[in-house]
Design a protein around this motif. Structure first.
Motif, PDB file in Angstrom:
ATOM      1  N   MET A   1      18.306  21.748  -8.369  1.00 31.48           N
ATOM      2  CA  MET A   1      16.901  21.383  -8.360  1.00 31.48           C
ATOM      3  C   MET A   1      16.162  22.394  -7.501  1.00 31.48           C
ATOM      4  N   ASN A   2      15.148  23.024  -8.070  1.00 31.35           N
ATOM      5  CA  ASN A   2      14.405  24.007  -7.287  1.00 31.35           C
ATOM      6  C   ASN A   2      13.462  23.309  -6.309  1.00 31.35           C
ATOM      7  N   ASP A   3      12.930  24.075  -5.368  1.00 34.23           N
ATOM      8  CA  ASP A   3      12.101  23.504  -4.304  1.00 34.23           C
ATOM      9  C   ASP A   3      10.859  22.799  -4.841  1.00 34.23           C
ATOM     10  N   ALA A   4      10.215  23.371  -5.847  1.00 33.98           N
ATOM     11  CA  ALA A   4       9.001  22.768  -6.398  1.00 33.98           C
ATOM     12  C   ALA A   4       9.313  21.421  -7.050  1.00 33.98           C
ATOM     13  N   THR A   5      10.411  21.355  -7.786  1.00 38.85           N
ATOM     14  CA  THR A   5      10.808  20.109  -8.437  1.00 38.85           C
ATOM     15  C   THR A   5      11.185  19.062  -7.403  1.00 38.85           C
ATOM     16  N   PHE A   6      11.887  19.486  -6.361  1.00 40.27           N
ATOM     17  CA  PHE A   6      12.276  18.566  -5.296  1.00 40.27           C
ATOM     18  C   PHE A   6      11.033  18.027  -4.577  1.00 40.27           C
ATOM     19  N   THR A   7      10.101  18.894  -4.274  1.00 36.60           N
ATOM     20  CA  THR A   7       8.863  18.476  -3.601  1.00 36.60           C
ATOM     21  C   THR A   7       8.098  17.485  -4.469  1.00 36.60           C
ATOM     22  N   LYS A   8       8.014  17.761  -5.757  1.00 36.88           N
ATOM     23  CA  LYS A   8       7.320  16.863  -6.675  1.00 36.88           C
ATOM     24  C   LYS A   8       8.030  15.503  -6.722  1.00 36.88           C
ATOM     25  N   ALA A   9       9.344  15.509  -6.738  1.00 39.82           N
ATOM     26  CA  ALA A   9      10.103  14.255  -6.774  1.00 39.82           C
ATOM     27  C   ALA A   9       9.899  13.468  -5.483  1.00 39.82           C
ATOM     28  N   ARG A  10       9.892  14.157  -4.351  1.00 37.89           N
ATOM     29  CA  ARG A  10       9.665  13.484  -3.063  1.00 37.89           C
ATOM     30  C   ARG A  10       8.284  12.854  -3.037  1.00 37.89           C
ATOM     31  N   GLN A  11       7.296  13.579  -3.540  1.00 39.95           N
ATOM     32  CA  GLN A  11       5.938  13.039  -3.617  1.00 39.95           C
ATOM     33  C   GLN A  11       5.874  11.833  -4.553  1.00 39.95           C
ATOM     34  N   SER A  12       6.673  11.857  -5.588  1.00 42.25           N
ATOM     35  CA  SER A  12       6.716  10.734  -6.521  1.00 42.25           C
ATOM     36  C   SER A  12       7.329   9.493  -5.884  1.00 42.25           C
ATOM     37  N   VAL A  13       8.351   9.677  -5.051  1.00 46.47           N
ATOM     38  CA  VAL A  13       8.918   8.546  -4.320  1.00 46.47           C
ATOM     39  C   VAL A  13       7.827   7.930  -3.447  1.00 46.47           C
ATOM     40  N   GLU A  14       7.088   8.756  -2.732  1.00 44.89           N
ATOM     41  CA  GLU A  14       6.006   8.255  -1.878  1.00 44.89           C
ATOM     42  C   GLU A  14       4.933   7.540  -2.698  1.00 44.89           C
ATOM     43  N   ALA A  15       4.578   8.114  -3.832  1.00 46.11           N
ATOM     44  CA  ALA A  15       3.549   7.507  -4.679  1.00 46.11           C
ATOM     45  C   ALA A  15       3.979   6.127  -5.164  1.00 46.11           C
ATOM     46  N   LEU A  16       5.226   6.011  -5.607  1.00 46.61           N
ATOM     47  CA  LEU A  16       5.700   4.712  -6.091  1.00 46.61           C
ATOM     48  C   LEU A  16       5.871   3.720  -4.945  1.00 46.61           C
ATOM     49  N   LEU A  17       6.237   4.191  -3.764  1.00 51.28           N
ATOM     50  CA  LEU A  17       6.290   3.299  -2.607  1.00 51.28           C
ATOM     51  C   LEU A  17       4.903   2.742  -2.301  1.00 51.28           C
ATOM     52  N   THR A  18       3.890   3.565  -2.432  1.00 54.76           N
ATOM     53  CA  THR A  18       2.515   3.115  -2.201  1.00 54.76           C
ATOM     54  C   THR A  18       2.111   2.065  -3.232  1.00 54.76           C
ATOM     55  N   ILE A  19       2.410   2.325  -4.493  1.00 56.19           N
ATOM     56  CA  ILE A  19       2.082   1.370  -5.563  1.00 56.19           C
ATOM     57  C   ILE A  19       2.830   0.058  -5.357  1.00 56.19           C
ATOM     58  N   GLU A  20       4.089   0.143  -5.022  1.00 54.80           N
ATOM     59  CA  GLU A  20       4.911  -1.051  -4.816  1.00 54.80           C
ATOM     60  C   GLU A  20       4.321  -1.932  -3.731  1.00 54.80           C
ATOM     61  N   ALA A  21       3.783  -1.343  -2.696  1.00 53.93           N
ATOM     62  CA  ALA A  21       3.290  -2.100  -1.542  1.00 53.93           C
ATOM     63  C   ALA A  21       1.902  -2.694  -1.754  1.00 53.93           C
ATOM     64  N   ARG A  22       1.202  -2.317  -2.798  1.00 51.02           N
ATOM     65  CA  ARG A  22      -0.188  -2.739  -2.993  1.00 51.02           C
ATOM     66  C   ARG A  22      -0.361  -4.043  -3.760  1.00 51.02           C
ATOM     67  N   SER A  23       0.662  -4.595  -4.319  1.00 47.18           N
ATOM     68  CA  SER A  23       0.559  -5.832  -5.105  1.00 47.18           C
ATOM     69  C   SER A  23      -0.419  -5.684  -6.265  1.00 47.18           C
ATOM     70  N   THR A  24      -0.192  -4.667  -7.071  1.00 50.89           N
ATOM     71  CA  THR A  24      -0.989  -4.448  -8.280  1.00 50.89           C
ATOM     72  C   THR A  24      -0.153  -4.806  -9.499  1.00 50.89           C
ATOM     73  N   GLY A  25      -0.715  -4.652 -10.667  1.00 50.88           N
ATOM     74  CA  GLY A  25       0.023  -4.919 -11.896  1.00 50.88           C
ATOM     75  C   GLY A  25       1.200  -3.979 -12.102  1.00 50.88           C
ATOM     76  N   SER A  26       1.184  -2.839 -11.448  1.00 50.86           N
ATOM     77  CA  SER A  26       2.272  -1.862 -11.577  1.00 50.86           C
ATOM     78  C   SER A  26       3.288  -1.955 -10.439  1.00 50.86           C
ATOM     79  N   SER A  27       3.055  -2.831  -9.486  1.00 51.70           N
ATOM     80  CA  SER A  27       3.929  -2.897  -8.309  1.00 51.70           C
ATOM     81  C   SER A  27       5.376  -3.218  -8.660  1.00 51.70           C
ATOM     82  N   GLU A  28       5.576  -4.186  -9.545  1.00 51.19           N
ATOM     83  CA  GLU A  28       6.936  -4.599  -9.880  1.00 51.19           C
ATOM     84  C   GLU A  28       7.720  -3.473 -10.541  1.00 51.19           C
ATOM     85  N   ILE A  29       7.129  -2.802 -11.525  1.00 56.89           N
ATOM     86  CA  ILE A  29       7.863  -1.734 -12.196  1.00 56.89           C
ATOM     87  C   ILE A  29       8.072  -0.555 -11.255  1.00 56.89           C
TER      88      ILE A  29
END
Length: 103
Positions: A1-29
């Motif tokens: 995995m190159n650095d750009a892909t890894f950085t994007k994946a790390r940012q995606s983990v953070e993004a989904l953690l934010t969504i999960e914590a907000r109690s929205t319609g997308s939180s469960e998925i």
């Protein structure tokens, strides 16, 4: 995995953690994507449910899946990941496919 892909994946983990914590319609998925990448014995993500995500968050989900495919566990790529994922696991324990773990 190159650095750009890894950085994007790390940012995606953070993004989904934010969504999960907000109690929205997308939180469960969002939680199921993260938890299934973290511990697929206890949590699974129904693939059809990915369709409930908007385009941006669907790409975040795919990035997390790619991260796991490349051998990285999602909790290891974010700050305080173990504690954050264990807390999330507790919040979503009722979705566990392992009923003993959910009890």
């Amino acid at each position: 995995m190159n650095d750009a892909t890894f950085t994007k994946a790390r940012q995606s983990v953070e993004a989904l953690l934010t969504i999960e914590a907000r109690s929205t319609g997308s939180s469960e998925i969002a939680a199921l994507v993260l938890l299934s990448a973290y511990n697929s014995f206890d949590f699974t993500v129904p693939v059809a449910d990915l369709g409930s995500l908007d385009g941006e968050n669907y790409r975040h989900a795919l990035n997390v899946i790619t991260l796991r495919y490349m051998g990285f566990e999602p909790h290891t790529v974010v700050e305080n990941g173990s504690a954050r994922f264990e807390a999330m696991r507790g919040r979503w324990a009722h979705l566990s496919t392992n009923k003993e773990a959910a009890a």
